[in-house]
Scaffold this motif. Structure first.
Motif, PDB file in Angstrom:
ATOM      1  N   ALA A  22      29.937  33.013  71.422  1.00 56.13           N
ATOM      2  CA  ALA A  22      28.990  33.965  72.012  1.00 56.13           C
ATOM      3  C   ALA A  22      27.987  34.504  70.983  1.00 56.13           C
ATOM      4  O   ALA A  22      27.173  35.365  71.301  1.00 56.13           O
ATOM      5  N   ARG A  23      28.064  33.974  69.773  1.00 56.07           N
ATOM      6  CA  ARG A  23      27.178  34.495  68.725  1.00 56.07           C
ATOM      7  C   ARG A  23      25.719  34.163  69.031  1.00 56.07           C
ATOM      8  O   ARG A  23      25.367  33.024  69.337  1.00 56.07           O
ATOM      9  N   LEU A  24      24.890  35.195  68.947  1.00 52.41           N
ATOM     10  CA  LEU A  24      23.465  35.020  69.222  1.00 52.41           C
ATOM     11  C   LEU A  24      22.677  35.579  68.042  1.00 52.41           C
ATOM     12  O   LEU A  24      22.769  36.765  67.726  1.00 52.41           O
ATOM     13  N   THR A  25      21.945  34.703  67.368  1.00 52.78           N
ATOM     14  CA  THR A  25      21.096  35.163  66.269  1.00 52.78           C
ATOM     15  C   THR A  25      19.795  35.686  66.857  1.00 52.78           C
ATOM     16  O   THR A  25      19.080  34.960  67.540  1.00 52.78           O
ATOM     17  N   VAL A  26      19.510  36.957  66.609  1.00 53.07           N
ATOM     18  CA  VAL A  26      18.333  37.585  67.230  1.00 53.07           C
ATOM     19  C   VAL A  26      17.182  37.713  66.230  1.00 53.07           C
ATOM     20  O   VAL A  26      16.031  37.493  66.585  1.00 53.07           O
ATOM     21  N   LEU A  27      17.505  38.060  64.997  1.00 57.08           N
ATOM     22  CA  LEU A  27      16.484  38.064  63.941  1.00 57.08           C
ATOM     23  C   LEU A  27      16.996  37.152  62.827  1.00 57.08           C
ATOM     24  O   LEU A  27      18.087  37.359  62.299  1.00 57.08           O
ATOM     25  N   ASP A  28      16.185  36.161  62.479  1.00 53.05           N
ATOM     26  CA  ASP A  28      16.683  35.072  61.643  1.00 53.05           C
ATOM     27  C   ASP A  28      15.971  35.038  60.284  1.00 53.05           C
ATOM     28  O   ASP A  28      15.420  34.017  59.893  1.00 53.05           O
ATOM     29  N   GLY A  29      15.944  36.195  59.618  1.00 52.40           N
ATOM     30  CA  GLY A  29      15.308  36.252  58.294  1.00 52.40           C
ATOM     31  C   GLY A  29      13.840  36.591  58.400  1.00 52.40           C
ATOM     32  O   GLY A  29      12.972  35.755  58.199  1.00 52.40           O
ATOM     33  N   ILE A  30      13.575  37.869  58.716  1.00 48.12           N
ATOM     34  CA  ILE A  30      12.193  38.331  58.897  1.00 48.12           C
ATOM     35  C   ILE A  30      11.657  38.865  57.570  1.00 48.12           C
ATOM     36  O   ILE A  30      12.305  39.693  56.921  1.00 48.12           O
ATOM     37  N   ASP A  31      10.487  38.392  57.191  1.00 49.28           N
ATOM     38  CA  ASP A  31       9.781  38.928  56.020  1.00 49.28           C
ATOM     39  C   ASP A  31       8.407  39.402  56.473  1.00 49.28           C
ATOM     40  O   ASP A  31       7.654  38.610  57.049  1.00 49.28           O
ATOM     41  N   THR A  32       8.099  40.666  56.195  1.00 48.83           N
ATOM     42  CA  THR A  32       6.729  41.119  56.438  1.00 48.83           C
ATOM     43  C   THR A  32       6.513  42.433  55.707  1.00 48.83           C
ATOM     44  O   THR A  32       7.478  43.086  55.291  1.00 48.83           O
ATOM     45  N   SER A  33       5.260  42.790  55.520  1.00 45.00           N
ATOM     46  CA  SER A  33       4.995  44.124  54.997  1.00 45.00           C
ATOM     47  C   SER A  33       3.797  44.716  55.716  1.00 45.00           C
ATOM     48  O   SER A  33       2.856  44.007  56.068  1.00 45.00           O
ATOM     49  N   ILE A  34       3.896  46.009  55.964  1.00 46.94           N
ATOM     50  CA  ILE A  34       2.882  46.730  56.736  1.00 46.94           C
ATOM     51  C   ILE A  34       2.383  47.871  55.858  1.00 46.94           C
ATOM     52  O   ILE A  34       3.181  48.626  55.300  1.00 46.94           O
ATOM     53  N   ASN A  35       1.078  47.955  55.719  1.00 51.47           N
ATOM     54  CA  ASN A  35       0.517  48.982  54.840  1.00 51.47           C
ATOM     55  C   ASN A  35       0.426  50.335  55.528  1.00 51.47           C
ATOM     56  O   ASN A  35       0.348  50.419  56.753  1.00 51.47           O
ATOM     57  N   ARG A  36       0.381  51.376  54.721  1.00 52.97           N
ATOM     58  CA  ARG A  36       0.262  52.732  55.247  1.00 52.97           C
ATOM     59  C   ARG A  36      -1.036  52.862  56.049  1.00 52.97           C
ATOM     60  O   ARG A  36      -2.089  52.395  55.617  1.00 52.97           O
TER      61      ARG A  36
END
Ligand SMILES: Nc1ncnc2c1ncn2[C@@H]1O[C@H](COP(=O)(O)OP(=O)(O)OP(=O)(O)O)[C@@H](O)[C@H]1O
Ligand SMILES: [Mg+2]
Length: 237
Positions: A22-36
């Motif tokens: 039943a394992r469900l990978t929902v986020l699979d290694g997210i990389d991001t950056s958001i500026n102020r």
């Protein structure tokens, strides 16, 4: 690589539900950056992990791996007390279905959050800028969906948060009201300088963003800066 300081920096973020078959990978290694101060719009099909991503950034759920730095602080290593303090101090949340307290007036719904903050905005000024001052003593059921969403935005904003997380904020609203709410977010971003992440199914909204993230099956497939965002009033769909 941007020279601006990253306000939200996410690296290798992973999240799964269930185990074994039943394992469900929902986020699979997210990389991001958001500026102020950016308005970031996240798009992606249903089930791609958008709400999960917001809930992790908002400290509502725990990550399984990776890091989430907000203003230099890694949420994934905070204890529950410090995480609660982060949510109170730094965060505003806006949802598709408003989540107002039905037995409190419009003004009282906003006051509840103001009490959580050490230096809340002036409530009457905020009610005026939200166009809700004359409705302040009504209950949520006595105002329109757009006005309820304005109240929910006011409730998120009254503590003057650094980060406003919005999950399908116009999902329940008609075209005209959606545009009014998006214009309000644009105003809020300019006036208070808060960083805003908007999750939506509506690709047209991406045109008002400084940054557009597109999620598919738990991976970011597009992370683009928009050099010339369009005013919310100019959006069309
Ligand atoms: N608490 C949970 N337990 C088990 N599975 C979950 C849980 N929350 C979400 N999921 C699953 O994780 C996946 C991603 O869900 P999520 O709500 O993040 O998607 P979404 O992109 O926000 O979708 P939508 O556009 O429909 O809101 C889905 O398959 C969902 O069924
Ligand atoms: Mg969702």
């Amino acid at each position: 690589m941007s020279t601006k300081q990253a306000y939200v920096q996410v690296n290798g973020l992973k999240k799964h539900y269930g185990d074994g078959d039943a394992r469900l990978t929902v986020l699979d290694g997210i990389d991001t950056s958001i500026n102020r101060g950016e308005i970031c719009v996240m798009l992606g099909p249903s089930g791609s992990g958008k709400s999960t991503f917001l809930n992790l950034i908002g400290g509502l759920e725990d990550a399984d791996g990776g890091s989430i730095m907000v203003d230099g602080c890694d949420l994934t290593v905070l204890n529950p007390t410090d995480l609660g303090e982060y949510r109170r101090r730094e965060l505003g949340f806006v949802f598709q279905f408003y989540n107002l307290v039905p037995d409190l007036t419009i003004k009282e719904n906003i006051e509840v959050t103001a009490h959580l903050s050490k230096n809340p905005l002036n409530i009457d000024d905020l009610l005026r800028s939200l166009g809700l001052y004359e409705h302040r003593n009504k209950f949520p059921r006595q105002v329109s969906g757009g006005q309820q969403q304005r109240c929910a935005i006011g409730r998120a904003l009254v503590k003057n948060p650094g980060l406003l997380l919005c999950d399908e904020p116009t999902g329940a609203l008609d075209y005209k009201t959606s545009k009014e709410i998006l214009q309000l977010m644009e105003d809020v971003n300019r006036t208070y300088g808060c960083t805003i992440i908007i999750v939506t199914h509506n690709a047209a909204i991406a045109r008002m963003a400084n940054r557009v993230l597109r999620l598919r099956d738990g991976c970011i497939v597009e992370d683009e800066l928009n050099e010339s965002p369009v005013a919310a009033a100019e959006l069309d769909w």
